[in-house]
Design an enzyme around this catalytic site. Structure first.
Site, mmCIF file in Angstrom:
data_model
loop_
_atom_site.group_PDB
_atom_site.id
_atom_site.type_symbol
_atom_site.label_atom_id
_atom_site.label_comp_id
_atom_site.label_asym_id
_atom_site.label_seq_id
_atom_site.Cartn_x
_atom_site.Cartn_y
_atom_site.Cartn_z
ATOM 1 N N GLU A 277 -0.036 -4.522 22.861
ATOM 2 C CA GLU A 277 0.494 -3.210 23.166
ATOM 3 C C GLU A 277 -0.290 -2.560 24.313
ATOM 4 O O GLU A 277 -1.523 -2.617 24.277
ATOM 5 C CB GLU A 277 0.373 -2.359 21.894
ATOM 6 C CG GLU A 277 1.365 -1.265 21.814
ATOM 7 C CD GLU A 277 1.401 -0.643 20.417
ATOM 8 O OE1 GLU A 277 1.342 -1.390 19.411
ATOM 9 O OE2 GLU A 277 1.467 0.580 20.350
ATOM 10 N N GLY B 138 0.852 -1.194 0.000
ATOM 11 C CA GLY B 138 0.000 0.000 0.000
ATOM 12 C C GLY B 138 0.885 1.240 0.000
ATOM 13 O O GLY B 138 2.057 1.172 -0.361
ATOM 14 N N ARG B 139 0.290 2.359 0.449
ATOM 15 C CA ARG B 139 1.044 3.623 0.438
ATOM 16 C C ARG B 139 2.382 3.502 1.168
ATOM 17 O O ARG B 139 3.432 3.886 0.652
ATOM 18 C CB ARG B 139 0.222 4.718 1.137
ATOM 19 C CG ARG B 139 -0.798 5.406 0.276
ATOM 20 C CD ARG B 139 -1.532 6.440 1.109
ATOM 21 N NE ARG B 139 -2.359 5.760 2.085
ATOM 22 C CZ ARG B 139 -3.681 5.653 2.015
ATOM 23 N NH1 ARG B 139 -4.324 6.224 1.042
ATOM 24 N NH2 ARG B 139 -4.360 4.998 2.928
ATOM 25 N N ILE B 140 2.334 2.962 2.404
ATOM 26 C CA ILE B 140 3.565 2.930 3.210
ATOM 27 C C ILE B 140 4.543 1.895 2.649
ATOM 28 O O ILE B 140 5.744 2.162 2.525
ATOM 29 C CB ILE B 140 3.232 2.674 4.698
ATOM 30 C CG1 ILE B 140 2.394 3.834 5.237
ATOM 31 C CG2 ILE B 140 4.515 2.503 5.523
ATOM 32 C CD1 ILE B 140 1.815 3.631 6.632
ATOM 33 N N HIS C 209 6.001 2.485 19.371
ATOM 34 C CA HIS C 209 5.017 2.940 18.360
ATOM 35 C C HIS C 209 5.288 4.392 17.926
ATOM 36 O O HIS C 209 4.446 5.274 18.068
ATOM 37 C CB HIS C 209 3.583 2.782 18.913
ATOM 38 C CG HIS C 209 2.568 2.573 17.828
ATOM 39 N ND1 HIS C 209 1.454 1.774 17.975
ATOM 40 C CD2 HIS C 209 2.489 3.058 16.564
ATOM 41 C CE1 HIS C 209 0.735 1.794 16.865
ATOM 42 N NE2 HIS C 209 1.348 2.564 15.993
ATOM 43 N N ARG D 107 1.103 -3.267 12.621
ATOM 44 C CA ARG D 107 0.298 -3.571 13.797
ATOM 45 C C ARG D 107 0.849 -4.837 14.444
ATOM 46 O O ARG D 107 1.182 -5.817 13.751
ATOM 47 C CB ARG D 107 -1.167 -3.787 13.419
ATOM 48 C CG ARG D 107 -1.949 -2.528 13.155
ATOM 49 C CD ARG D 107 -2.111 -1.663 14.400
ATOM 50 N NE ARG D 107 -2.898 -0.472 14.167
ATOM 51 C CZ ARG D 107 -2.402 0.726 13.864
ATOM 52 N NH1 ARG D 107 -1.088 0.896 13.746
ATOM 53 N NH2 ARG D 107 -3.204 1.765 13.695
HETATM 54 C C1 DGY Z 1 -1.504 4.909 12.679
HETATM 55 O O1 DGY Z 1 -1.711 6.069 12.294
HETATM 56 O O2 DGY Z 1 -2.297 3.994 12.461
HETATM 57 C C2 DGY Z 1 -0.209 4.654 13.377
HETATM 58 O O3 DGY Z 1 -0.118 3.421 13.921
HETATM 59 C C3 DGY Z 1 0.130 5.767 14.354
HETATM 60 O O4 DGY Z 1 0.530 6.803 13.548
#
Ligand code: DGY
Length: 342
Positions: free
Chosen positions: A278, A166-168, A296, A249
């Site tokens: 978490e 995806g984007r990231i 995080h 995640r």
């Molecule tokens: C998100 O935005 O989902 C990240 O985990 C925190 O920036």
């Protein structure tokens, strides 16, 4: 009301709840439109307080530690909009919100590059043992240069496996070009011919990606299909010299299996920004030297957190002031319905 709750008084305006301290940029944007109740703290709002405070609110600006589930929605008869200060919305029951015609907005896009930067910080830190080196220096252990001291793994020229393009994932893959890496990707949704052309990335079945990659970085959303996607079987397929990076995640990785893999040197190392339960960590994880642990932080730059605040605030204003369809909604069909009536 406790001193941590701040009220920004206004004339009769929709009431909203902000569940955590957020950048001023967000507050400035919200203040002219709403009567704001603000849990302005650095710790999570207690669930019981949240359930009582949400009762008379039309909007909520929340963060990813608050569960927006059916129980909360029952306690919020007036709620029309939930804006999460995050791109991920796995903490929100979207189906339940949609049933109640509550619009859910989030903050995609603005944190993509910052998150990709941090993914690389994690990757480099674990490959080149930066944190161990730092501890070594602070512990007064450095007695002079030694050819065999704290040896890591090269990054340049290696194979990067991106799980979820995806984007990231794409932003992470793009950075790999600078390191002369071969990029493999697996994505359950689609293949990306354009990205393949631009970054020379190659689509690969998941198991093959695990077998071939030197660095495996996870960028899928968390859902039923991706929960424990990286489990004991996955570790068994990885190279013994592989590193796992997770800034997506926590529950995507079976953390117990990861501890076992790291302890048994089934893989060489890992770097985590997120955790299965978490803020807790699996037993034994923090005792291992071959893992880098961050709290995080992937989107945690001053610039990006301000942009996320603005975007989260705009989502609420757009929906509650019926200004315009918000730029990003997790349930766009509800938005469309509401705005077609307006
Ligand atoms: C998100 O935005 O989902 C990240 O985990 C925190 O920036």
């Amino acid at each position: 009301m406790g001193s941590y709750m701040i009220l920004y008084p206004t004339m009769v305006r929709p009431k909203i709840l902000i569940t955590r301290r957020v950048p001023d940029e967000a507050l400035k944007l919200l203040a002219p439109h709403f009567e704001i109740e603000h849990y302005n703290k650095s710790t999570a709002i207690p669930r019981r307080l949240l359930l009582s405070k949400i009762r008379d609110k039309e909007g909520m600006l929340c963060i990813l530690t608050e569960k927006v589930d059916r129980r909360l929605l029952q306690a919020a008869p007036r709620l029309k909009a939930v804006s999460t200060y995050s791109v991920g919305f796995d903490h929100i029951d979207i189906a339940a919100c949609s049933e109640k015609r509550i619009v859910v907005t989030n903050t995609p896009g603005v944190l993509t590059e910052t998150t990709a930067d941090f993914t690389w910080a994690l990757l480099l830190a674990c490959a080149r043992r930066v944190v161990e080196g730092d501890r070594f220096m602070r512990g007064g252990k450095y007695k002079g240069w030694d050819p065999m001291m704290i040896l890591g793994s090269d990054v340049h020229g290696k194979t990067l496996g991106v799980v979820g393009l995806g984007r990231i994932g794409q932003a992470v893959a793009r950075r790999a070009m600078g390191f002369g890496m071969k990029v493999l990707y697996y994505d359950a949704q689609m293949i990306f011919p354009e990205v393949e052309r631009q970054f020379g990335a190659q689509y690969c079945e998941f198991q093959e990606l695990l077998r071939q990659s030197d660095f495996i970085t996870v960028h899928v959303v968390l859902d039923a299909a991706t929960h424990h996607m990286i489990d004991e079987k996955a570790f068994a397929l990885m190279k013994r010299s592989a590193y796992l990076i997770n800034a997506a995640r926590g529950p995507i990785v079976d953390e117990k299996a990861l501890v076992k893999a790291l302890r048994g040197q089934r893989i060489r190392g890992a770097a985590l920004d997120v955790y299965e339960f978490e803020p807790k960590m699996a037993q034994g994880l923090s005792q291992l030297a071959n893992v880098v642990l961050a709290p995080h932080l992937a989107s945690a730059s001053l610039e990006t957190r301000a942009k996320m605040g603005v975007m989260a605030a705009e989502g609420l204003v757009d929906v509650l002031a019926r200004r315009k369809t918000p730029a990003h909604a997790a349930n766009p069909e509800v938005c469309e319905e509401i705005f077609s009536r307006a």
